[in-house]
Design a protein around this motif. Structure first.
Motif, PDB file in Angstrom:
ATOM      1  N   ILE A   1     -10.105   3.430 -56.644  1.00  0.00           N
ATOM      2  CA  ILE A   1      -9.105   3.949 -55.709  1.00  0.00           C
ATOM      3  C   ILE A   1      -8.496   2.843 -54.857  1.00  0.00           C
ATOM      4  CG2 ILE A   1      -8.882   5.325 -53.578  1.00  0.00           C
ATOM      5  CD1 ILE A   1     -10.381   7.546 -54.949  1.00  0.00           C
ATOM      6  N   GLU A   2      -9.300   1.865 -54.457  1.00  0.00           N
ATOM      7  CA  GLU A   2      -8.758   0.779 -53.640  1.00  0.00           C
ATOM      8  C   GLU A   2      -7.661   0.019 -54.379  1.00  0.00           C
ATOM      9  OE1 GLU A   2     -12.658  -0.504 -51.048  1.00  0.00           O
ATOM     10  OE2 GLU A   2     -12.760  -0.301 -53.223  1.00  0.00           O
ATOM     11  N   ARG A   3      -7.856  -0.153 -55.679  1.00  0.00           N
ATOM     12  CA  ARG A   3      -6.826  -0.834 -56.478  1.00  0.00           C
ATOM     13  C   ARG A   3      -5.595   0.054 -56.649  1.00  0.00           C
ATOM     14  NH1 ARG A   3      -3.240  -2.915 -57.806  1.00  0.00           N
ATOM     15  NH2 ARG A   3      -2.798  -4.444 -59.438  1.00  0.00           N
ATOM     16  N   ILE A   4      -5.803   1.338 -56.814  1.00  0.00           N
ATOM     17  CA  ILE A   4      -4.676   2.261 -56.963  1.00  0.00           C
ATOM     18  C   ILE A   4      -3.843   2.307 -55.688  1.00  0.00           C
ATOM     19  CG2 ILE A   4      -4.031   4.681 -57.376  1.00  0.00           C
ATOM     20  CD1 ILE A   4      -6.639   4.952 -58.987  1.00  0.00           C
ATOM     21  N   MET A   5      -4.503   2.173 -54.531  1.00  0.00           N
ATOM     22  CA  MET A   5      -3.797   2.235 -53.251  1.00  0.00           C
ATOM     23  C   MET A   5      -2.886   1.030 -53.025  1.00  0.00           C
ATOM     24  SD  MET A   5      -6.784   3.707 -50.715  1.00  0.00           S
ATOM     25  CE  MET A   5      -5.787   3.482 -49.226  1.00  0.00           C
ATOM     26  N   GLU A   6      -3.160  -0.068 -53.712  1.00  0.00           N
ATOM     27  CA  GLU A   6      -2.397  -1.295 -53.490  1.00  0.00           C
ATOM     28  C   GLU A   6      -0.906  -1.073 -53.724  1.00  0.00           C
ATOM     29  OE1 GLU A   6      -1.741  -5.244 -52.467  1.00  0.00           O
ATOM     30  OE2 GLU A   6      -3.572  -4.073 -52.296  1.00  0.00           O
TER      31      GLU A   6
END
Length: 376
Positions: free
Chosen positions: A54-59
């Motif tokens: 999710i952290e990567r998707i939020m980028e």
């Protein structure tokens, strides 16, 4: 034991693997128990099965959309995640939200704490193989779930917090306030009854007393957080330092044994404190607006935000660049508590290992978000 029998004695040293799907676990994870004559000598917990990145998707997402995505991190702490993500943006943008909105956010978070603690009691009873206690806990929890649905429109992801306050559909009118008050009375009565039955059951209390014990020294060394830390006698609750909780009086519960018994009792004893905070909030709910839309977007450096959630300390951070999030980092309580789960197993019978893990209220899906690739 005479010398002849000693020479015939065999020590069984083996590995017992559980998972990645276990009937007593709510989420997939793998446990390796290193056992000697059915006593756990070491334990290893591995997560990653439910990784979603999710952290990567939020980028690069617009901050409002990124905030909404954080609700998907956890089905139990969905309000906590979006609240802390919104607080991160508000801190960077220097937004002062209306006081009424802050009270509603606290009400939602304490309702979610009730939801989480009652789920814990239900799941813990299930691991204890006590189906009656499990069903009673889940039955009490239904009142909380309906209140969450009434305010946010859903039983899981409520979408209450937005930058500047709370959504207009989450306003608390007199009818909703009355239902919340009635719900608190019902939950208080039913939890007291549940607790009385639970601690009066000698079989249950004998099974959980002294099992999975962790000292305050080990808990601090492992950076344990939340009720699992307070169960070892350490007085630490971020709500005491959060400005949102300044208007409310509540007690920080601590116990001393750090075993399964105290971890269960911690949640039972924290429930009345959450009920008290909710009652204070609805009684003294300020007048006025619930959202401030006068703020302007700007670029920021990395912003950090810590809050106290049902399992402990939740950390969110990111920077804002042209209204989009950059460099998101999220740290959940279970990431800190995994060490305690492993330590709690050691020295206990292999049949108590799952109980020792569950005492720390793990949320591995909540923790499974990012991976680090190391080039060697």
């Amino acid at each position: 034991m005479n010398e002849e029998n000693k020479s015939k004695q065999e020590i069984i040293d083996t590995e017992v693997a559980l998972g990645t799907v276990h009937p007593a676990a709510l989420e997939p994870y793998r446990v390796r128990l290193f056992v000697e004559d059915e006593i756990v000598k070491d334990a290893e917990i591995t997560i990653g099965v439910n990784h979603r990145g999710i952290e990567r998707i939020m980028e690069g997402l617009p901050v409002e959309k990124a905030n909404a995505l954080t609700e998907k991190i956890c089905g139990i702490c969905s309000n906590a995640h979006i609240w802390n993500s919104v607080l991160t943006a508000e801190k960077g943008l220097e937004i002062e939200i209306p006081e009424r909105a802050s009270y509603i956010r606290v009400i939602m978070e304490e309702l979610e704490r009730l939801h989480s603690h009652l789920l814990y009691l239900g799941h813990g009873s299930e691991v204890l193989a006590h189906e009656t206690f499990s069903m009673r806990a889940f039955s009490i929890r239904e009142t909380v779930m309906e209140l969450l649905r009434m305010i946010g429109g859903n039983r899981v992801q409520y979408g209450v917090s937005i930058i500047g306050g709370v959504r207009p559909r989450c306003e608390l009118d007199d009818s909703r306030i009355r239902k919340i008050a009635e719900g608190m009375d019902l939950i208080e009565k039913n939890v007291a009854n549940f607790a009385d039955r639970f601690v009066s059951d000698p079989i249950v209390m004998n099974r959980i007393t002294g099992v999975g014990q962790i000292s305050a020294k080990d808990a601090k060394k492992l950076e344990v957080t939340g009720p699992s830390l307070r169960a070892t006698g350490v007085h630490q609750d971020l709500r005491e330092t959060m400005k949102e909780y300044e208007p409310f009086d509540f007690n920080v519960i601590t116990l001393n044994d750090g075993d399964v018994k105290d971890n269960i009792l911690m949640r039972v004893l924290e429930i009345p404190e959450s009920i008290s905070i909710i009652r204070q909030a609805i009684k003294n709910l300020p007048k006025g607006s619930i959202v401030d839309r006068s703020w302007e977007m700007k670029d920021t450096g990395i912003i950090h935000s810590h809050i106290e959630v049902p399992r402990g300390t939740l950390y969110h951070s990111y920077a804002l660049e042209e209204g989009r999030v950059r460099g998101t980092i999220i740290r959940t309580p279970s990431m800190s508590n995994i060490g305690a789960m492993q330590l709690a197993c050691i020295g206990n019978h292999v049949t108590d290992a799952q109980l020792c893990i569950v005492q720390c209220d793990p949320c591995f899906t909540c923790t499974d978000r990012a991976i680090e690739i190391i080039n060697k």
